[in-house]
Design an enzyme around this catalytic site. Sequence first.
Site, PDB file in Angstrom:
ATOM      1  N   TYR A 144     109.162  36.726  30.096  1.00 27.66           N
ATOM      2  CA  TYR A 144     110.397  36.097  30.207  1.00 27.66           C
ATOM      3  C   TYR A 144     110.481  34.809  28.976  1.00 27.66           C
ATOM      4  O   TYR A 144     111.405  34.769  28.551  1.00 27.66           O
ATOM      5  CB  TYR A 144     110.277  35.049  31.530  1.00 27.66           C
ATOM      6  CG  TYR A 144     111.533  34.269  31.773  1.00 27.66           C
ATOM      7  CD1 TYR A 144     112.678  34.721  32.150  1.00 27.66           C
ATOM      8  CD2 TYR A 144     111.266  32.965  31.911  1.00 27.66           C
ATOM      9  CE1 TYR A 144     113.780  34.028  32.256  1.00 27.66           C
ATOM     10  CE2 TYR A 144     112.488  32.045  32.020  1.00 27.66           C
ATOM     11  CZ  TYR A 144     113.504  32.642  32.051  1.00 27.66           C
ATOM     12  OH  TYR A 144     114.734  31.872  32.461  1.00 27.66           O
ATOM     13  N   LYS A 148     113.418  34.386  26.224  1.00 24.73           N
ATOM     14  CA  LYS A 148     114.061  33.293  25.940  1.00 24.73           C
ATOM     15  C   LYS A 148     113.915  32.571  24.486  1.00 24.73           C
ATOM     16  O   LYS A 148     114.796  32.189  24.215  1.00 24.73           O
ATOM     17  CB  LYS A 148     113.674  32.316  26.997  1.00 24.73           C
ATOM     18  CG  LYS A 148     114.197  32.414  28.565  1.00 24.73           C
ATOM     19  CD  LYS A 148     115.694  32.524  28.666  1.00 24.73           C
ATOM     20  CE  LYS A 148     116.273  32.847  29.765  1.00 24.73           C
ATOM     21  NZ  LYS A 148     117.853  33.207  29.927  1.00 24.73           N
TER      22      LYS A 148
END
Length: 278
Positions: A144, A148
Amino acid sequence: MTLVVLITGCTEGGIGNGLCQEFVKRGCKVYATARRVESMGALQGCEKLALDVTDQQSINSTVQRVIDEVGHIDILVNNAGAPGVGPLLDIDLDAARQCVEVNVFGLLAMSRAVAKHMVKRGSGKIANVGSIVGYSPTPWAGIYAMSKAAVHSLTDTLRMELAPFGVQALVIAPGSITSNFGKNSTNMVSVPEDSLYLSVVKFIYARANMSQGPNSTPTNVFATYVVNKLLKRFPPRYITYGNNSFTFLLFYYLPFFIREFVLSRRLGVNQLKSIANK
């Protein structure tokens, strides 16, 4: 002239849904999208459309519908996101690929589809939702965080490449905001029986839901802050807001050993023991 806003990932209870509500309060024409229209719940005052950001045909038809109906898009908010939680040595690779597909390539595909219309008008804003873990990754959320960080880097490039045409690109980096994301992240965690990290599995699950603690910033408070910034003629390049956001910005500037010392203890990495030569 009424501003036209297109937002992805508007499932009920999430950040996108909250942003829709706030833009409607400001008198904007809002197109709210999600893979399933019914997932947006009782969202009022918006045009609700089905959109899958990993499907180019879905993207093209949705963007064209907005253009056909109102002629332009002033603000695109790329909010659709997928979780990517688990130890890097354990996480299901298909789930990891899906996280990157949605968070990075879905965002890029949406930006490409909308930007060409903005360029023709010489104006527009593309706001990409990154994360405070885009500044500083943590154990158990490496995929994740990677996605990002890519969003932040991609947006920085997009901003430079679109500036000559009058189109702005910026990052929204939420901290810990009340949403459905903790539940979605927890549901994807799978630690195999032979995992090197079985002894700290409670920390892995805690990390999945870390953004949803009692001090999480309410979605409506976050939405109000972000929309205030987005509606400025020249919004900041990065809109960073929410619980824990200052801490992660600080991590970005601190030496690595300090960041790693703090996070390793907070997330249980320091409890692991070497199994070499045992």
